[in-house]
Scaffold this motif. Structure first.
Motif: not given
Length: 227
Positions: A155-178
């Motif tokens: 997922i890619r967002v513009p630079e002038n919005v706010s970005l939040r993440g809530n989640g996780g990974g099971v033998l996987g990767n969940f990454e959200v750059r706040t």
């Protein structure tokens, strides 16, 4: 507007510094204020904003606001209230406006499109790309629920919005750059996700901004001028 025809000056160590995202944001704020006050036309504003996000050094940013009062006056720090980590109760419905599914395949959502309040993305042995850099935001709070099973969701967002993440990974990767936008009215994108032996990533797309925020500034200016 010719920003290049200026007296040649010896560059100072300060102007040769690499510009940070915060430096570009401060310059863009001055330009937005100048547009709202009628000091710049919409075309001049758009041209200078484009130069802001192409600038690599502080010295390249200075000529863009040198003729504007916002560059020369000291302003009190504006109280900024960052958005919460979860959307407001009732702001986003539980039913998705759109489902993006990739099973043993790939799916892409990008370009000039209207993002609803809730989008669900399911990548099962597949890949999904959701690019909001040119999307039209009609709602301030947007939720993207992402599920990846042996797949990937980017997922890619513009630079002038706010970005939040809530989640996780099971033998996987969940990454959200706040990400926090300096605009009080900027959209907030919430990414909820689960990566099961898969990959989910959300981050800003460098140099891209939500044009609709600027459109709202233009609308305010037109109303102020009575047009």
């Amino acid at each position: 507007m010719d920003l290049q025809k200026r007296p040649t000056q010896e560059p100072s160590p300060q102007t040769e510094l690499r510009a940070s995202d915060a430096d570009r944001d401060r310059t863009a704020d001055i330009l937005r204020e100048a547009l709202a006050e009628g000091r710049l036309t919409a075309d001049e504003h758009a041209e200078r904003v484009e130069e802001v996000y192409r600038a690599k050094t502080v010295g390249e940013l200075e000529p863009l606001v040198r003729d504007l009062p916002g560059e020369h006056r000291t302003q009190a720090p504006r109280a900024y209230q960052p958005p919460p980590n979860q959307p407001a109760p009732g702001a986003v419905p539980p039913v998705a406006d759109e489902n993006v599914v990739a099973v043993l395949s790939s799916a892409t959502r990008k370009g000039r499109w209207r993002i609803g309040r809730r989008t669900h993305a399911y990548a099962i042995f597949g890949s999904i790309e959701i690019d909001l850099s040119e999307a039209i935001f009609e709602h301030r709070q947007v939720v993207i629920k992402a599920v990846s099973v042996f797949g990937s969701v980017e997922i890619r967002v513009p630079e002038n919005v706010s970005l939040r993440g809530n989640g996780g990974g099971v033998l996987g990767n969940f990454e959200v750059r706040t990400l926090d936008s300096g605009e009080q009215d900027a959209p907030v994108v919430y990414v909820d996700g689960l990566a099961l032996l898969g990959h989910i990533e959300a981050k800003p797309k460098r140099g891209k901004v939500v044009e609709d925020i600027l459109d709202r500034v233009n609308d305010k200016l037109r109303k102020h001028l009575g047009h």
